[in-house]
Design a protein around this motif. Structure first.
Motif, short mmCIF file in Angstrom:
data_model
loop_
_atom_site.label_atom_id
_atom_site.label_comp_id
_atom_site.label_asym_id
_atom_site.label_seq_id
_atom_site.Cartn_x
_atom_site.Cartn_y
_atom_site.Cartn_z
N GLY A 1 0.82 -1.22 0.00
CA GLY A 1 0.00 0.00 0.00
C GLY A 1 0.85 1.26 0.00
O GLY A 1 0.52 2.23 -0.69
N MET A 2 1.93 1.24 0.76
CA MET A 2 2.83 2.40 0.78
C MET A 2 3.51 2.59 -0.57
O MET A 2 3.70 3.72 -1.02
N ALA A 3 3.88 1.50 -1.22
CA ALA A 3 4.51 1.59 -2.54
C ALA A 3 3.55 2.18 -3.56
O ALA A 3 3.93 3.03 -4.37
N ILE A 4 2.30 1.75 -3.53
CA ILE A 4 1.30 2.30 -4.45
C ILE A 4 1.05 3.76 -4.16
O ILE A 4 0.98 4.59 -5.09
N TYR A 5 0.99 4.12 -2.90
CA TYR A 5 0.80 5.52 -2.50
C TYR A 5 1.96 6.38 -3.01
O TYR A 5 1.75 7.48 -3.52
N ASN A 6 3.18 5.88 -2.88
CA ASN A 6 4.34 6.65 -3.36
C ASN A 6 4.38 6.76 -4.86
O ASN A 6 4.87 7.75 -5.41
N LEU A 7 3.87 5.76 -5.57
CA LEU A 7 3.81 5.83 -7.03
C LEU A 7 2.77 6.84 -7.51
O LEU A 7 2.96 7.52 -8.51
N VAL A 8 1.67 6.94 -6.77
CA VAL A 8 0.58 7.84 -7.16
C VAL A 8 0.94 9.30 -6.86
O VAL A 8 0.62 10.19 -7.63
N THR A 9 1.63 9.53 -5.75
CA THR A 9 1.95 10.92 -5.39
C THR A 9 3.24 11.40 -5.95
O THR A 9 4.06 10.79 -6.45
#
Length: 100
Positions: free
Chosen positions: A92-100
């Motif tokens: 989830g943190m990896a996806i969040y960092n990719l989106v932001t």
């Protein structure tokens, strides 16, 4: 002094069970519930493990082999659940960092 037999002492497991249930209903979590699966899974792992801990303590009076089985299931549940929570949180943190 009167020593209490550890087999009959259920105060500790009851405290663990109560704390596990309180964690399950508490809005404060290790992994926030806004992370869809990891946030719910950490509640399930901690609460379920605490309930299994209480069951293990009460089963010791009736069947040591059944209590040993519940103890093994409890530790497998906590270890695998903890690993899964960490993996989902990192994902989830990896996806969040990719989106932001």
């Amino acid at each position: 002094m009167d020593y209490v037999n550890e087999k009959n002492n259920k105060i500790g497991p009851l405290i663990v069970g109560a704390l596990g249930l309180l964690y399950g209903i508490s809005p404060i979590d290790l992994v926030p519930d806004v992370i869809p699966f990891a946030g719910w899974l950490d509640d399930l792992v901690i609460t379920g493990g605490a309930i299994l801990h209480v069951a293990e303590a009460y089963l010791k009076d009736y069947s040591n082999s059944l209590a040993a089985l519940v103890k093994m299931v409890k530790w497998i549940f906590w270890i695998l659940g903890g690993i899964l929570v960490l993996i989902l949180a990192l994902f989830g943190m990896a996806i969040y960092n990719l989106v932001t």
